[in-house]
Every structure is written in structure tokens, then in C-alpha cells.
Design an enzyme around this catalytic site. Structure first.
Site, PDB file in Angstrom:
ATOM      1  N   ARG A 177       0.826  -1.211   0.000  1.00  0.00           N
ATOM      2  CA  ARG A 177       0.000   0.000   0.000  1.00  0.00           C
ATOM      3  C   ARG A 177       0.860   1.261   0.000  1.00  0.00           C
ATOM      4  O   ARG A 177       0.470   2.271  -0.607  1.00  0.00           O
ATOM      5  CB  ARG A 177      -0.945  -0.031   1.211  1.00  0.00           C
ATOM      6  CG  ARG A 177      -2.060  -1.066   1.056  1.00  0.00           C
ATOM      7  CD  ARG A 177      -2.706  -1.395   2.398  1.00  0.00           C
ATOM      8  NE  ARG A 177      -3.892  -2.243   2.283  1.00  0.00           N
ATOM      9  CZ  ARG A 177      -3.858  -3.569   2.129  1.00  0.00           C
ATOM     10  NH1 ARG A 177      -2.694  -4.189   2.060  1.00  0.00           N
ATOM     11  NH2 ARG A 177      -4.978  -4.270   2.045  1.00  0.00           N
ATOM     12  N   ARG A 232      -5.786 -18.461  -9.118  1.00  0.00           N
ATOM     13  CA  ARG A 232      -6.627 -17.908  -8.053  1.00  0.00           C
ATOM     14  C   ARG A 232      -7.775 -17.077  -8.614  1.00  0.00           C
ATOM     15  O   ARG A 232      -7.613 -16.333  -9.572  1.00  0.00           O
ATOM     16  CB  ARG A 232      -5.761 -17.053  -7.113  1.00  0.00           C
ATOM     17  CG  ARG A 232      -4.945 -17.891  -6.156  1.00  0.00           C
ATOM     18  CD  ARG A 232      -4.088 -17.011  -5.270  1.00  0.00           C
ATOM     19  NE  ARG A 232      -2.680 -17.126  -5.618  1.00  0.00           N
ATOM     20  CZ  ARG A 232      -1.742 -16.308  -5.193  1.00  0.00           C
ATOM     21  NH1 ARG A 232      -2.051 -15.295  -4.415  1.00  0.00           N
ATOM     22  NH2 ARG A 232      -0.485 -16.491  -5.550  1.00  0.00           N
ATOM     23  N   SER A 273     -13.066  -9.714   3.431  1.00  0.00           N
ATOM     24  CA  SER A 273     -11.827  -9.714   2.662  1.00  0.00           C
ATOM     25  C   SER A 273     -11.261  -8.312   2.613  1.00  0.00           C
ATOM     26  O   SER A 273     -11.860  -7.411   2.020  1.00  0.00           O
ATOM     27  CB  SER A 273     -12.061 -10.227   1.239  1.00  0.00           C
ATOM     28  OG  SER A 273     -10.913  -9.998   0.430  1.00  0.00           O
ATOM     29  N   ASP A 281      -3.713 -15.385   7.684  1.00  0.00           N
ATOM     30  CA  ASP A 281      -2.473 -15.931   7.132  1.00  0.00           C
ATOM     31  C   ASP A 281      -1.690 -16.795   8.108  1.00  0.00           C
ATOM     32  O   ASP A 281      -0.735 -17.459   7.718  1.00  0.00           O
ATOM     33  CB  ASP A 281      -1.575 -14.790   6.652  1.00  0.00           C
ATOM     34  CG  ASP A 281      -2.125 -14.104   5.420  1.00  0.00           C
ATOM     35  OD1 ASP A 281      -2.760 -14.789   4.593  1.00  0.00           O
ATOM     36  OD2 ASP A 281      -1.922 -12.885   5.269  1.00  0.00           O
ATOM     37  N   LYS A 292      -6.215 -19.107  -1.121  1.00  0.00           N
ATOM     38  CA  LYS A 292      -4.940 -18.427  -0.947  1.00  0.00           C
ATOM     39  C   LYS A 292      -3.946 -18.924  -2.000  1.00  0.00           C
ATOM     40  O   LYS A 292      -4.335 -19.465  -3.032  1.00  0.00           O
ATOM     41  CB  LYS A 292      -4.427 -18.648   0.483  1.00  0.00           C
ATOM     42  CG  LYS A 292      -5.259 -17.939   1.538  1.00  0.00           C
ATOM     43  CD  LYS A 292      -5.104 -16.436   1.415  1.00  0.00           C
ATOM     44  CE  LYS A 292      -5.805 -15.685   2.523  1.00  0.00           C
ATOM     45  NZ  LYS A 292      -5.570 -14.226   2.423  1.00  0.00           N
TER      46      LYS A 292
END
Length: 453
Positions: free
Chosen positions: A39, A135, A180, A332, A359
Site C-alpha cells: 500500500r 486464483r 476480505s 495468514d 490463498k
């Protein structure tokens, strides 16, 4: 030193971890927080002026983001280890890339960049490695289509993905069907160029680094708590102004040496400068419920994020039940928490792990497999993971773990092997570099016995 991400498939790097004869000991720092690092580069590229970043994670995932921001017109420069400058284009002024954007193994980068590109009137194509191309992206592209962007990809919206952004994005009011942070962040990033207010409702509170960083760069963001969830509101078309960022140590990376210390008798380690954002510390809460000797010292605020030093000592662990509501704050960390549960007394149950199935691998299945092949009794019941602990005695070990190109499965298996009766081997540790550069070296520095297989 060359920090460019690899452009071709690397050769497999099998590693073996062996139970040591001495405790783990030392004082370390783990790499910078991956979520914040991604970010920081993105917001630096969207802001007016020069953003200075200290402590940036220089793993392959983040380097892919740096390359993507350069391709979109930002001036991204590394000045030294962890020291980066980004001169941005300003909100809404990114340039059309001249080539395909290769995001490597990074789902976070791919999904967030979808949000950025969706509200710019440019065309781009995203791709990635074999894992990323498998994914699903529809959870992002479906809502972003609602602002006026167009997407064309493989079945399920999978990469390679062509994106045609819109010059007149419509602000969204969107309720996430599944908690999410990546989808939430993509929608908020798209909303930066929309007139009016973008609203995202999340059923469970997820990590809020995007909201924190939006404020840090000058955007107006409000958050309303509703039960376990939150409603996030962003006022569109803000002036984003460059702002310096100090990236704390990644709590998800700290999880691996923490669990290693807890399962190797007599060990004691301090980990400095770890991020303590309350929406990221579900693992620490859970470990303390298990009776882990884990304390926090020198708590402080750096770059708008809470930070502290963790002191961990080995000791007996008790089984734990992790509620579904805690999953977003530690999504995670479940593979390595499962390793701790394998050594605990009693049966642990982790509830509601459906998110682990999408994932880098199907992490729910891969986590059960890495335990089972090493003599741990484990079951998957629906979306729950049930682990029967050894009561403090070393599990058998001796297995070879398929990592499925997943860095967290590889690191979790190597941690397991430090406490099992027989060594544990992983078929490939090359992908660890995507999130935790020099992981094996750091662990060896604490006394871990990790060698090439």
C-alpha cells in the site's frame, strides 16, 4: 544488490529442518509488513509529491508492486536497504502501461491494482505465476464492474486479465459477501476517482491498513462499527499528498519464529518492532489463550500504526478453539498456528476457514496434509480444522511436505521440523522469498538446524 523480481520459474529448492540439540535464542527483526509495503508504494504513486518509505519489505511480491507502479508512471527509487522514494503522478493521473503487468505470486498486489486501474481511463493486462493464475479474481472484478470498468479473463475471472478502466466511475455501495481486506481495499481504491461517497460494508472487521493509509495521505474516511463488522465510507476525489511511511515488522512473518520458540524447549527470543494493529493480532491473542509465554514491551505508534517488541519463551501449550469471528485478524497465520496446536495438550478446532481455500494454495487442505504426513492426527470437518495435539511430546516428523508454491506452507513445515522427533523436508522453499527474504538464514541465526535437502 539486485532487488529485481525473478522473471522466470526458479529451480526447486528443497530444504530440511531438523530437531536441534540446543534452544533457540537471540534478538531479531522480521521483514517489513507486506500489506503495508504494498500500500505504501501504491499510495505514493497516487499522491502528489515525494513519499519516503522506511523499512519496506523487499520480497518478490512487493518488488512486483514497485515495478507495476513504475510501469504506471510513478518514479520509484530504492536508496538503500528498506529505504525507498516514490514520486507520484497524483490521483487519477496514472499512465497506461506499455506492457503486461506481471504480479508474480502476489494476490494482494493483483487485486488492489485492479481497483486502482478500474477508475483510470486506461487499458492494462495483469498476469502472474502459475499459482496466481489459478486464483479467482471475480470477487474483485464483479463489484468493480459496477463502477463502469470492463474485465476480460479466463474462467472465474482468472489471470491473465484485461482491464479497461472508466473515466467516469460510479461510486459503489457494496456489502462484502465474505470478509476480505483485499476486496474492500480494491473498492476503496477505485472510489478515489469517483464523485460522491463509496461505501463498503464488511460482515467481519478485516485489516484496516488501507483506511489508515488513506487518512495518512489526506483522504476523508469514516468507520462505523456494526456488530462484528464495520461500514467504511470514503469521500471521493480527495487531494492525496505525499506522506512519509515507516513500515513495522510484519506480524504474519513474526508468527514463524514465535511458534518455533514455543515448541523448542528452553528457547527465548525477542522480536523487535512488530506491528500490533488490533485487526492483525488474532494469533497473539490465540497463543496467549493456549498458555504461551508471550509478552509485549515498548509499545508505541509509528507511521500511524501501533508497534511493539515481542518477548517469547518456550513452554507447555493447551488446545484452543478459534472462533470464526477471529479468522480475518489472523487469516495468514493458521498454517503455523496448526503447528503449535500439534504440540499442545488436547484437541484444537479452528472454525470457519473457507478463506484459506483461495490463498496461494488450498491452504486448508495443504495445512492438514503437512501435519498428517508428519504423524499428527488431523481432520477437516466442513471448513473447520481439527488437530489432536501430542501433549507436549514431539510428533513423529519424518515426512516430505508438498508446498504447492505456497510460502507459508513451506515456512510452517520447516518450523514443525524443529520440534519433531525426525526431520521434516519441504519439496520447494524457493517461494519463501516472496514474503520473507532470508528466512532460513534468520532462523539459523537463532540456532535452527535448516539445511539443503
Amino acid at each position: 544488490m539486485d532487488h529485481s523480481p525473478k522473471t522466470a520459474q526458479t529451480a526447486a529448492q528443497p530444504l530440511t529442518s531438523r530437531p536441534g540439540t540446543t534452544p533457540l535464542a537471540g534478538q531479531i527483526r522480521v521483514p517489513g509488513d507486506k500489506s503495508i509495503s504494498h500500500r505504501a508504494l501504491m499510495f505514493g504513486a497516487l499522491a502528489d509529491g515525494e513519499t519516503r518509505i522506511t523499512g519496506l519489505l523487499e520480497g518478490e511480491d512487493v518488488l512486483r508492486t514497485a515495478d507495476a507502479m513504475r510501469a504506471l508512471g510513478a518514479d520509484v527509487t530504492q536508496l538503500g536497504a528498506g529505504q525507498w522514494h516514490v514520486r507520484g503522478q497524483g490521483r487519477g493521473r496514472l499512465q497506461e502501461p506499455k506492457d503486461v503487468l506481471d504480479m508474480g505470486n502476489s494476490g494482494t498486489a493483483a487485486r488492489l491494482i485492479c481497483g486502482i486501474l478500474a477508475s483510470h481511463p486506461i487499458f492494462a493486462v495483469l498476469t502472474g505465476d502459475g499459482s496466481l493464475r489459478s486464483r479467482p479474481m471475480k470477487r474483485v472484478t464483479d463489484p468493480l464492474s459496477g463502477i463502469g470498468a470492463r474485465f476480460a479473463g479466463r474462467a472465474g475471472g482468472r489471470l491473465p486479465l484485461a482491464i479497461e478502466g472508466t473515466a467516469t466511475p460510479t461510486p459503489l455501495v457494496y456489502r462484502l459477501p465474505v470478509a476480505s481486506a483485499q476486496v474492500k481495499s480494491a473498492i476503496l481504491l477505485a472510489g478515489l476517482n469517483a464523485e460522491g461517497e463509496t461505501v463498503v460494508e464488511e460482515p467481519e472487521a478485516t485489516r484496516d491498513h488501507t483506511e489508515n493509509m488513506l487518512r495518512h495521505f489526506g483522504a476523508t474516511v469514516s468507520v462505523e462499527v456494526q456488530g462484528h463488522g464495520r461500514v467504511v465510507r470514503l469521500v471521493g476525489k480527495p487531494r492525496l499528498t505525499a506522506a512519509d511511511i515507516v513500515v513495522p515488522g510484519d506480524p504474519s512473518s513474526a508468527a514463524f519464529p514465535i511458534i518455533a520458540v514455543l515448541i523448542v524447549p528452553g528457547s527465548a527470543v525477542t522480536i523487535d518492532n512488530v506491528g500490533l494493529n488490533p485487526l492483525r493480532t488474532g494469533l497473539f491473542t490465540t497463543l496467549q489463550e493456549m498458555g504461551a509465554d508471550l509478552t509485549v514491551a515498548n509499545e508505541r505508534i509509528e507511521g500511524g500504526e501501533p508497534v511493539g517488541d515481542l518477548i517469547i519463551r518456550a513452554g507447555a501449550l493447551q488446545a484452543v478453539e478459534v472462533p470464526r469471528s477471529r479468522v480475518p485478524s489472523m487469516v495468514d497465520e493458521f498454517p503455523v498456528l496448526a503447528v503449535a496446536a500439534a504440540f499442545a495438550s488436547g484437541t484444537s478446532r479452528f472454525r470457519g476457514l473457507s478463506e484459506l481455500r483461495v490463498k496461494e494454495s488450498d491452504r486448508l487442505t495443504a495445512t492438514a496434509a503437512l501435519l498428517s504426513v508428519n504423524g499428527v492426527s488431523v481432520e477437516i470437518e466442513g471448513d473447520d480444522l481439527v488437530i489432536h495435539g501430542s501433549g507436549g511430546k514431539p510428533p513423529a516428523g519424518g515426512g516430505k511436505v508438498e508446498t504447492h508454491m505456497d510460502h507459508r506452507i513451506a515456512m510452517s513445515a520447516l518450523v514443525l521440523g524443529l520440534g519433531t522427533a525426525a526431520p521434516v523436508t519441504v519439496d520447494d522453499a524457493a517461494f519463501i522469498e516472496t514474503s520473507f527474504p532470508h528466512f532460513a538464514d534468520l532462523m539459523r541465526g537463532l540456532g535452527a538446524d535448516i539445511v539443503s535437502a
